[in-house]
Design an enzyme around this catalytic site. Sequence first.
Site, PDB file in Angstrom:
ATOM      1  N   ALA A  77       0.847  -1.198   0.000  1.00 39.53           N
ATOM      2  CA  ALA A  77       0.000   0.000   0.000  1.00 39.53           C
ATOM      3  C   ALA A  77       0.873   1.235   0.000  1.00 39.53           C
ATOM      4  O   ALA A  77       2.031   1.197   0.445  1.00 39.53           O
ATOM      5  CB  ALA A  77      -0.932   0.007   1.217  1.00 39.53           C
ATOM      6  N   ASP A  78       0.314   2.307  -0.495  1.00 38.96           N
ATOM      7  CA  ASP A  78       1.010   3.594  -0.431  1.00 38.96           C
ATOM      8  C   ASP A  78      -0.012   4.689  -0.191  1.00 38.96           C
ATOM      9  O   ASP A  78      -1.115   4.651  -0.745  1.00 38.96           O
ATOM     10  CB  ASP A  78       1.794   3.873  -1.712  1.00 38.96           C
ATOM     11  CG  ASP A  78       2.860   4.924  -1.477  1.00 38.96           C
ATOM     12  OD1 ASP A  78       3.896   4.574  -0.892  1.00 38.96           O
ATOM     13  OD2 ASP A  78       2.645   6.093  -1.847  1.00 38.96           O
TER      14      ASP A  78
END
Length: 199
Positions: A77-78
């Site tokens: 995830a970012d």
Amino acid sequence: MKNNNKNDVPLILASKSPRRKEILADLGLEFIVETADIGDESRFFENCDIENAIIRLARAKSERICEKYPQNPVLSADTVVVFNGKIFGKPVDRKDAQRMLKTLSGKSHFVYTAINLVCKEKNFDEVILDKTQVWFREIDENELQNYLDKANYADKAGGYGIQDEGKYFVEKINGDYWTVVGLGIVSAIRLLKKLDAQN
């Protein structure tokens, strides 16, 4: 959504974020952490709109780990803060965090979190991009300096964490709280269930 046991191939979290680790642990999942070094992240935002750039960045992290563990499901995830089309990532120092928070004070911004789940062995690669709008109240100088003295702002997009002292700056949100923390729970569960259904 399966809970991994000794016979399952373990889920890999491609992130060093303590918030993401806590979220997956709270969901009762067994997983291991394997962070990906993808170098200068700013290159992902060159000649690309913000939403696609965040997705590319999350995918790059998954892909790097999948090269080493093709049989494992890999979750990455970012998260970025966006204000008036400008990206506020993790501050480089206290002065940078102060600049970000002063800019966000009394205004609204958006938090984007891209979640990517990949399993090369099963030819599975899905991504979800979540977006939440956050309104900050006016932050006075004393509050700001006190926050910078006490809070761990260095590893947080926009210089704040909604789950810690940064919550006192938030007036309201429109969207998913967990997107702002860094991993939308509903989206993560949806991806994991979709992978389970493919087994």
